[in-house]
Each structure stands twice: as C-alpha cells, then as structure tokens.
Design a protein around this motif. Structure first.
Motif, PDB file in Angstrom:
ATOM      1  N   ASN A 143      -6.527  36.822 106.490  1.00 57.79           N
ATOM      2  CA  ASN A 143      -7.981  36.870 106.717  1.00 57.79           C
ATOM      3  C   ASN A 143      -8.574  38.171 106.187  1.00 57.79           C
ATOM      4  O   ASN A 143      -9.725  38.202 105.734  1.00 57.79           O
ATOM      5  CB  ASN A 143      -8.291  36.725 108.205  1.00 57.79           C
ATOM      6  CG  ASN A 143      -7.751  35.452 108.801  1.00 57.79           C
ATOM      7  OD1 ASN A 143      -7.112  35.473 109.846  1.00 57.79           O
ATOM      8  ND2 ASN A 143      -7.978  34.325 108.138  1.00 57.79           N
ATOM      9  N   GLU A 148     -12.723  37.545 105.806  1.00 58.07           N
ATOM     10  CA  GLU A 148     -13.240  36.478 106.662  1.00 58.07           C
ATOM     11  C   GLU A 148     -12.863  36.717 108.116  1.00 58.07           C
ATOM     12  O   GLU A 148     -12.024  37.555 108.443  1.00 58.07           O
ATOM     13  CB  GLU A 148     -12.672  35.128 106.208  1.00 58.07           C
ATOM     14  CG  GLU A 148     -11.165  35.030 106.328  1.00 58.07           C
ATOM     15  CD  GLU A 148     -10.599  33.726 105.803  1.00 58.07           C
ATOM     16  OE1 GLU A 148     -11.396  32.864 105.370  1.00 58.07           O
ATOM     17  OE2 GLU A 148      -9.368  33.556 105.834  1.00 58.07           O
ATOM     18  N   LEU A 149     -13.522  35.964 108.991  1.00 66.46           N
ATOM     19  CA  LEU A 149     -13.253  35.970 110.432  1.00 66.46           C
ATOM     20  C   LEU A 149     -13.371  37.365 111.033  1.00 66.46           C
ATOM     21  O   LEU A 149     -12.549  37.768 111.853  1.00 66.46           O
ATOM     22  CB  LEU A 149     -11.856  35.389 110.719  1.00 66.46           C
ATOM     23  CG  LEU A 149     -11.600  33.975 110.189  1.00 66.46           C
ATOM     24  CD1 LEU A 149     -10.283  33.441 110.721  1.00 66.46           C
ATOM     25  CD2 LEU A 149     -12.744  33.037 110.512  1.00 66.46           C
ATOM     26  N   ARG A 237     -16.342  37.304 117.292  1.00 67.40           N
ATOM     27  CA  ARG A 237     -16.534  36.752 115.956  1.00 67.40           C
ATOM     28  C   ARG A 237     -17.943  36.178 115.779  1.00 67.40           C
ATOM     29  O   ARG A 237     -18.556  35.688 116.717  1.00 67.40           O
ATOM     30  CB  ARG A 237     -15.480  35.671 115.684  1.00 67.40           C
ATOM     31  CG  ARG A 237     -14.151  36.267 115.302  1.00 67.40           C
ATOM     32  CD  ARG A 237     -13.020  35.290 115.310  1.00 67.40           C
ATOM     33  NE  ARG A 237     -13.301  34.055 114.584  1.00 67.40           N
ATOM     34  CZ  ARG A 237     -12.374  33.116 114.345  1.00 67.40           C
ATOM     35  NH1 ARG A 237     -11.137  33.289 114.775  1.00 67.40           N
ATOM     36  NH2 ARG A 237     -12.693  32.021 113.690  1.00 67.40           N
ATOM     37  N   ASP A 239     -18.615  34.247 112.729  1.00 71.49           N
ATOM     38  CA  ASP A 239     -18.601  33.153 111.767  1.00 71.49           C
ATOM     39  C   ASP A 239     -19.101  31.886 112.436  1.00 71.49           C
ATOM     40  O   ASP A 239     -19.059  31.741 113.651  1.00 71.49           O
ATOM     41  CB  ASP A 239     -17.184  32.948 111.212  1.00 71.49           C
ATOM     42  CG  ASP A 239     -16.156  32.750 112.325  1.00 71.49           C
ATOM     43  OD1 ASP A 239     -15.985  33.694 113.118  1.00 71.49           O
ATOM     44  OD2 ASP A 239     -15.554  31.665 112.405  1.00 71.49           O
ATOM     45  N   GLU A 240     -19.592  30.974 111.642  1.00 67.67           N
ATOM     46  CA  GLU A 240     -20.166  29.742 112.182  1.00 67.67           C
ATOM     47  C   GLU A 240     -19.088  28.940 112.899  1.00 67.67           C
ATOM     48  O   GLU A 240     -17.967  28.790 112.418  1.00 67.67           O
ATOM     49  CB  GLU A 240     -20.774  28.905 111.054  1.00 67.67           C
ATOM     50  CG  GLU A 240     -22.009  29.535 110.429  1.00 67.67           C
ATOM     51  CD  GLU A 240     -22.652  28.628 109.399  1.00 67.67           C
ATOM     52  OE1 GLU A 240     -22.167  27.475 109.261  1.00 67.67           O
ATOM     53  OE2 GLU A 240     -23.618  29.045 108.747  1.00 67.67           O
TER      54      GLU A 240
END
Length: 328
Positions: A143, A148-149, A237, A239-240
């Motif tokens: 990640n 990301e994340l 977090r 993120d969606e």
C-alpha cells in the motif's frame, strides 16, 4: 513537508515486457516469511517439516481469490457503479485485497490440506498465527508503494507524503515542472497496521510460551489482536468505503469478528483447563481418518517421534482422563 515520511513515486518496473509490481513483491515476501515462521512452529509441535508448503498450495490461491472477492463485494462502486469497469475486478495487482476474505478462503484451503493429510485444523491454525501476522505486516508495504489506504491529513513528524497517483501506469502524476504532484501529508495507516501486526505476533509467541495456547487459542488470539488494531486504523482511513450507521463496513466486520474470537478463546481455555501434555509440546499429530491418510498410518517424519516409545497394549491403556483431548 520536510519532516514528513516519503512515499515512492513508482510501483512498477519492467524487465523487458515483464512488469515487476511492488504490491505483488510485498505479498510474496510476506508469504515466504509466513511459511518460514509457520514451518518452525509446526516442526516444534512435532509436525511434518514440509506440510506447511502443502497447505500453501491450497491456502494461498484460495486466499487471494477470497481477498479479492471480499474487496469487490464491500467496495463495488469502482467496478459496478456509474462509470465503473467490471473487468478491473480482476486486476489484483492494482491493490484491493480484503483480509477477511483472505482469512476465510485461506482457512478453507488449510482445512482441505489438513483433511487430506489427516491432521486436525486447530493445531495448524495455532502454528500459523504469528507467521500470518508477519505476512500481513510485510504485505501492507504494498500500500505504501501504491500511495493508497492512508489516513486523515496530519502534520505530525511521522506524517506520510502522498502523491497524486495514476493506477494505470503505477506512477505518480507529474506537474508542468516535471515533478510528482503532492496531495499533502497524511496518517500512515499502512505503517500503523504493519507495526501492530509485528507487535501482535510477538505477543502471541510470548503468550504461547507462557500459557501454552492450544486447541485454536493462539489463532483466536491472533484474530482478537488484529481486529482490535484494525478498528483503530480503519477509523483513521479516508478512502471511499461503504458505511452502515456511520461506520465503515470493515469496522463492523472487525467488531463482530473480534467478539466471536474472544468468546471462542475464553470458551476453549475453560473447556480444556487442566489438560497437560507430558511431552512438553502440542500434539499436531492428533490425526483423523482421511482417504489419503488412514488413521493407522503416521506421516513420514513421525517415525522418529515414535521411536523408543513402548508399545501400548490393552492392559496398559491409560484411562480416558489421562489422555489428551483430541478435539480442538
């Protein structure tokens, strides 16, 4: 920005036409480390040295498939929502593997391997628990490579620099000046989870030495510790993700799984309280009949353990209260 932790600007390299993806390499490193640790613990329990590799043949492919299915089910918009691309659900190398899908499907694979070899699943699950955490700790660095994340924005000294990312090329987007575009600094939730996994692995090893966790207790403790840490990182977090009653789906799953695992650990400790194993080690060789491995036939490698042991006749058979409980 100068005090923030850096992030890579590239996660894919090419050897000719062959792409080397950092995400996949991190997962492979985790699998290798996890197998090595599991092998050592399994041999210490008296198990066959090569058996963890037999399990991996079943558990790893099923685990990857299960992890991807869980991710797609809990985050379907990118694949089946407006503007989504269903084919991308197959692009595992872009990231997106759900741990609970991996554990569930991987456990199914382990059960199949244990059944074929005539082993009970619980002793092997206890052996694999610390190695599984180390594997997850290494896998989380994928990640980091993919930017990301990450968590909420922060200016803490250990904040993580995140770039605008192009998933198709595996590189950071560059601006007019040719430099990678920086989105800001955020909580490095991948690092929090990685460190928590390593700490949890150490706790399980120490607890096992102190209290001799058996009958699936070490694995239950793994689930309790991991879900406790995951609940915290999941709350950070941004993120969606799909939500239920204001909480992310993974938070609800973690809470439910934590309670079930905690109850299982407590029940197992109470049920098997007072049991003793005079050999000083757990008995993974609690064998069950299977077509591939009859109960009367011990696996290769068990012969050394049987050497030197007196033959037990009916007249010398210990009473049921003196025998170790075979069910786990």
């Amino acid at each position: 920005m100068s005090a923030a932790l850096p992030s890579p600007t590239q996660s894919v390299w090419y050897l000719g036409p062959v792409p080397l993806r950092a995400y996949a390499l991190c997962i492979l490193a985790g699998i290798v480390a996890g197998l090595w640790i599991t092998g050592r613990r399994w041999r210490a329990k008296g198990g066959r040295a090569d058996f963890p590799l037999d399990v991996a043949v079943w558990a790893v492919p099923l685990g990857v498939v299960g992890a991807r299915i869980y991710h797609v089910i809990t985050s379907p918009e990118a694949y089946f929502g407006p503007g989504g691309d269903p084919v991308r659900a197959l692009y595992v190398w872009e990231g997106g593997l759900g741990i609970w899908g991996a554990v569930a499907a991987g456990a199914l694979g382990a059960w199949i391997a244990c059944r074929r070899a005539g082993y009970r699943l619980a002793p092997f699950a206890d052996a694999v628990a610390p190695g599984l955490l180390v594997a997850q700790a290494l896998g989380r660095w994928g990640n980091w490579f993919n930017n990301e994340l990450y968590g909420r924005a922060t200016d803490l000294p250990w904040a993580l620099t995140i770039h605008d990312w192009d998933e198709a090329t595996g590189r950071a987007v560059t601006g007019a000046d040719g430099e990678p575009v920086v989105l800001g600094t955020f909580h490095p939730t991948f690092l929090y989870e990685s460190l928590w996994c390593l700490l949890s692995a150490a706790v399980i090893v120490l607890a096992d030495r102190r209290w001799r966790l058996r009958h699936g207790q070490a694995f239950a403790l793994y689930v309790v510790l991991y879900t406790a840490g995951r609940s915290v990182t999941e709350a950070l977090r941004i993120d969606e993700a799909n939500e239920i009653a204001g909480l992310r789906v993974n938070q609800w799953v973690s809470a439910v799984v934590l309670l079930v695992a905690l109850a299982a650990c407590v029940i197992s400790r109470r049920r098997h309280r007072g049991e003793r194993d005079g050999s000083g080690r757990d008995e993974p060789l609690e064998r069950v009949p299977s077509p591939q491995s009859p109960a009367a036939t011990p696996p290769a490698g068990d012969a050394e353990q049987q050497a030197g042991k007196p033959t037990v006749t009916e007249s010398s058979q210990p009473s049921s209260r003196d025998q170790d409980h075979p069910r786990s």
